[in-house]
Design a protein around this motif. Sequence first.
Motif, PDB file in Angstrom:
ATOM      1  N   LEU A   1       0.835  -1.209   0.000  1.00 19.99           N
ATOM      2  CA  LEU A   1       0.000   0.000   0.000  1.00 19.99           C
ATOM      3  C   LEU A   1       0.868   1.256   0.000  1.00 19.99           C
ATOM      4  N   VAL A   2       0.509   2.192  -0.859  1.00 20.62           N
ATOM      5  CA  VAL A   2       1.078   3.541  -0.796  1.00 20.62           C
ATOM      6  C   VAL A   2      -0.080   4.483  -0.497  1.00 20.62           C
ATOM      7  N   LYS A   3       0.044   5.299   0.536  1.00 21.86           N
ATOM      8  CA  LYS A   3      -1.054   6.197   0.922  1.00 21.86           C
ATOM      9  C   LYS A   3      -0.534   7.592   1.195  1.00 21.86           C
ATOM     10  N   ASP A   4      -1.185   8.577   0.592  1.00 23.94           N
ATOM     11  CA  ASP A   4      -0.882   9.981   0.850  1.00 23.94           C
ATOM     12  C   ASP A   4      -1.664  10.410   2.080  1.00 23.94           C
TER      13      ASP A   4
ATOM     14  N   THR B   1      -4.222  13.680   1.448  1.00 24.71           N
ATOM     15  CA  THR B   1      -5.429  13.604   0.613  1.00 24.71           C
ATOM     16  C   THR B   1      -6.192  12.290   0.766  1.00 24.71           C
ATOM     17  N   GLY B   2      -5.518  11.245   1.273  1.00 23.65           N
ATOM     18  CA  GLY B   2      -6.161   9.947   1.384  1.00 23.65           C
ATOM     19  C   GLY B   2      -6.034   9.093   0.145  1.00 23.65           C
ATOM     20  N   VAL B   3      -5.434   9.611  -0.925  1.00 18.78           N
ATOM     21  CA  VAL B   3      -5.244   8.815  -2.139  1.00 18.78           C
ATOM     22  C   VAL B   3      -4.317   7.643  -1.821  1.00 18.78           C
ATOM     23  N   SER B   4      -4.671   6.459  -2.300  1.00 17.25           N
ATOM     24  CA  SER B   4      -3.849   5.286  -2.025  1.00 17.25           C
ATOM     25  C   SER B   4      -3.737   4.404  -3.264  1.00 17.25           C
ATOM     26  N   SER B   5      -2.717   3.556  -3.259  1.00 17.41           N
ATOM     27  CA  SER B   5      -2.483   2.601  -4.344  1.00 17.41           C
ATOM     28  C   SER B   5      -2.053   1.281  -3.740  1.00 17.41           C
ATOM     29  N   THR B   6      -2.572   0.186  -4.275  1.00 11.48           N
ATOM     30  CA  THR B   6      -2.164  -1.140  -3.824  1.00 11.48           C
ATOM     31  C   THR B   6      -1.071  -1.717  -4.725  1.00 11.48           C
ATOM     32  N   ALA B   7      -0.457  -0.867  -5.526  1.00 11.37           N
ATOM     33  CA  ALA B   7       0.632  -1.301  -6.422  1.00 11.37           C
ATOM     34  C   ALA B   7       1.870  -0.434  -6.172  1.00 11.37           C
ATOM     35  N   PRO B   8       2.559  -0.633  -5.038  1.00 15.11           N
ATOM     36  CA  PRO B   8       3.745   0.184  -4.737  1.00 15.11           C
ATOM     37  C   PRO B   8       4.819   0.122  -5.809  1.00 15.11           C
TER      38      PRO B   8
ATOM     39  N   MET C   1      -0.181  13.545  -7.154  1.00 16.07           N
ATOM     40  CA  MET C   1       0.087  14.963  -7.407  1.00 16.07           C
ATOM     41  C   MET C   1      -1.195  15.724  -7.716  1.00 16.07           C
ATOM     42  N   GLU C   2      -2.074  15.124  -8.535  1.00 17.39           N
ATOM     43  CA  GLU C   2      -3.323  15.789  -8.909  1.00 17.39           C
ATOM     44  C   GLU C   2      -4.189  16.062  -7.684  1.00 17.39           C
ATOM     45  N   ALA C   3      -4.293  15.087  -6.783  1.00 11.14           N
ATOM     46  CA  ALA C   3      -5.127  15.255  -5.595  1.00 11.14           C
ATOM     47  C   ALA C   3      -4.554  16.317  -4.657  1.00 11.14           C
ATOM     48  N   SER C   4      -3.231  16.321  -4.463  1.00 12.63           N
ATOM     49  CA  SER C   4      -2.635  17.305  -3.560  1.00 12.63           C
ATOM     50  C   SER C   4      -2.691  18.710  -4.155  1.00 12.63           C
ATOM     51  N   LEU C   5      -2.580  18.820  -5.494  1.00  9.26           N
ATOM     52  CA  LEU C   5      -2.731  20.130  -6.139  1.00  9.26           C
ATOM     53  C   LEU C   5      -4.148  20.649  -5.960  1.00  9.26           C
ATOM     54  N   ALA C   6      -5.145  19.782  -6.156  1.00  8.57           N
ATOM     55  CA  ALA C   6      -6.538  20.192  -5.992  1.00  8.57           C
ATOM     56  C   ALA C   6      -6.801  20.631  -4.559  1.00  8.57           C
ATOM     57  N   GLN C   7      -6.240  19.913  -3.610  1.00  8.46           N
ATOM     58  CA  GLN C   7      -6.430  20.272  -2.205  1.00  8.46           C
ATOM     59  C   GLN C   7      -5.806  21.624  -1.900  1.00  8.46           C
TER      60      GLN C   7
ATOM     61  N   VAL D   1      -5.243  24.116  -4.067  1.00 10.54           N
ATOM     62  CA  VAL D   1      -5.951  25.189  -4.769  1.00 10.54           C
ATOM     63  C   VAL D   1      -7.297  25.500  -4.109  1.00 10.54           C
ATOM     64  N   TYR D   2      -8.060  24.440  -3.784  1.00 11.90           N
ATOM     65  CA  TYR D   2      -9.402  24.649  -3.250  1.00 11.90           C
ATOM     66  C   TYR D   2      -9.424  24.784  -1.735  1.00 11.90           C
ATOM     67  N   GLY D   3      -8.298  24.415  -1.075  1.00 13.75           N
ATOM     68  CA  GLY D   3      -8.186  24.646   0.355  1.00 13.75           C
ATOM     69  C   GLY D   3      -8.997  23.717   1.226  1.00 13.75           C
ATOM     70  N   THR D   4      -9.533  22.642   0.667  1.00 13.57           N
ATOM     71  CA  THR D   4     -10.333  21.702   1.433  1.00 13.57           C
ATOM     72  C   THR D   4      -9.958  20.284   1.044  1.00 13.57           C
ATOM     73  N   GLU D   5     -10.433  19.332   1.824  1.00 13.14           N
ATOM     74  CA  GLU D   5     -10.238  17.927   1.485  1.00 13.14           C
ATOM     75  C   GLU D   5     -10.931  17.630   0.163  1.00 13.14           C
ATOM     76  N   VAL D   6     -10.314  16.871  -0.690  1.00 14.63           N
ATOM     77  CA  VAL D   6     -10.925  16.522  -1.968  1.00 14.63           C
ATOM     78  C   VAL D   6     -11.342  15.069  -1.952  1.00 14.63           C
ATOM     79  N   GLU D   7     -12.413  14.765  -2.658  1.00 18.99           N
ATOM     80  CA  GLU D   7     -12.856  13.387  -2.745  1.00 18.99           C
ATOM     81  C   GLU D   7     -11.963  12.657  -3.752  1.00 18.99           C
ATOM     82  N   VAL D   8     -11.434  11.525  -3.316  1.00 22.02           N
ATOM     83  CA  VAL D   8     -10.513  10.782  -4.184  1.00 22.02           C
ATOM     84  C   VAL D   8     -10.920   9.317  -4.175  1.00 22.02           C
ATOM     85  N   GLU D   9     -10.479   8.612  -5.198  1.00 14.39           N
ATOM     86  CA  GLU D   9     -10.696   7.179  -5.263  1.00 14.39           C
ATOM     87  C   GLU D   9      -9.356   6.471  -5.204  1.00 14.39           C
ATOM     88  N   ASP D  10      -9.369   5.266  -4.640  1.00 13.20           N
ATOM     89  CA  ASP D  10      -8.152   4.474  -4.609  1.00 13.20           C
ATOM     90  C   ASP D  10      -7.722   4.118  -6.023  1.00 13.20           C
TER      91      ASP D  10
END
Length: 321
Positions: free
Chosen positions: A277-280, A283-290, A302-308, A310-319
């Motif tokens: 598992l790799v987990k940020d 943002t909570g984004v994770s991957s089961t393929a390290p 990177m996309e999830a952390s950039l969105a967070q 810019v928008y200043g809030t937690e972003v909804e992400v999918e694994d």
Amino acid sequence: MRERTSLETQIEGITRLERELDDALTLIELGEMEEDEATVTEGEQAIKAVQDEAARLQVETLLSGEADMLDTYIEIHPGAGGTESQDWAEMLLRMYRRWGERRKFKVETLEYQDGDTAGIKSATLQFKGHNAYGWLKTESGVHRLVRISPFDSNARRQTSFASVWVYPVVDDRIQIDVKESDCRIDTYRAQGAGGQHVNTTDSAVRITHIPSGIAVACQQERSQHKNRAKAWEMLRARLYEVELKKREEKANAEAASKTDIGWGHQIRSYVLQPYQLVKDLRTGVSSTAPSDVLDGDLDPFMEASLAQRVYGTEVEVEDID
């Protein structure tokens, strides 16, 4: 000219999407009129391609910061733990190199210090390409690895830390005044590839900015004079990056992550044992393929952390599958 090219590229992207969407809708309409299922399917596939491209362009809109379009430096340093952390730092070095290759960035090694037994004591890379700093700026922080140690004869699980520091390459439009009297300049013998001349003369240069404690080093060139000039350029870039962080009111948090490479300051965990598992942690984004992530598959993080940011809030992400 750089700013104009960037704006033209964005406008052309939107215009192209509009044109491709119109073509796809026309294709579907013709297929329905002629009851041609193959034509309808082709149009639907074209719309899916437009949707994917729109999603990519949406991420690009997050890269609108003052320095996002600039080239960037990345410094990597191991935490406490000797060989384990030094080996982890080298793994991170390879990960960012692979990511840069995927993005078609030009990647250069400016400084590299071998570890005592394996890995590295420090390394500095430069990424050249449009929006290099914008993409990488949220990677600054502590990265944590959990794995079965390859250096332990008892095969025990080990936790290692390494820090990543990202700052933009300052171009000619940005003036940063640095007093030479505020700096200490050291020369030393370079390590790694480069030939006999590089390894037997004090051609490498390290500059320490005493008021801030910031230190940079360069051993890329055979000439001490050229390394010194590059090191001054890197120092000005670091000081500029500090100012950018102050404007974002995050300087305190960034300084803490720089000075304490360990628990409580990590931005991402990479677990290879006892599960995969790799987990940020931001943002909570994770991957089961390290293995994929360590091979440079970093865009979703990177996309999830950039969105967070810019928008200043937690972003909804999918694994990531």
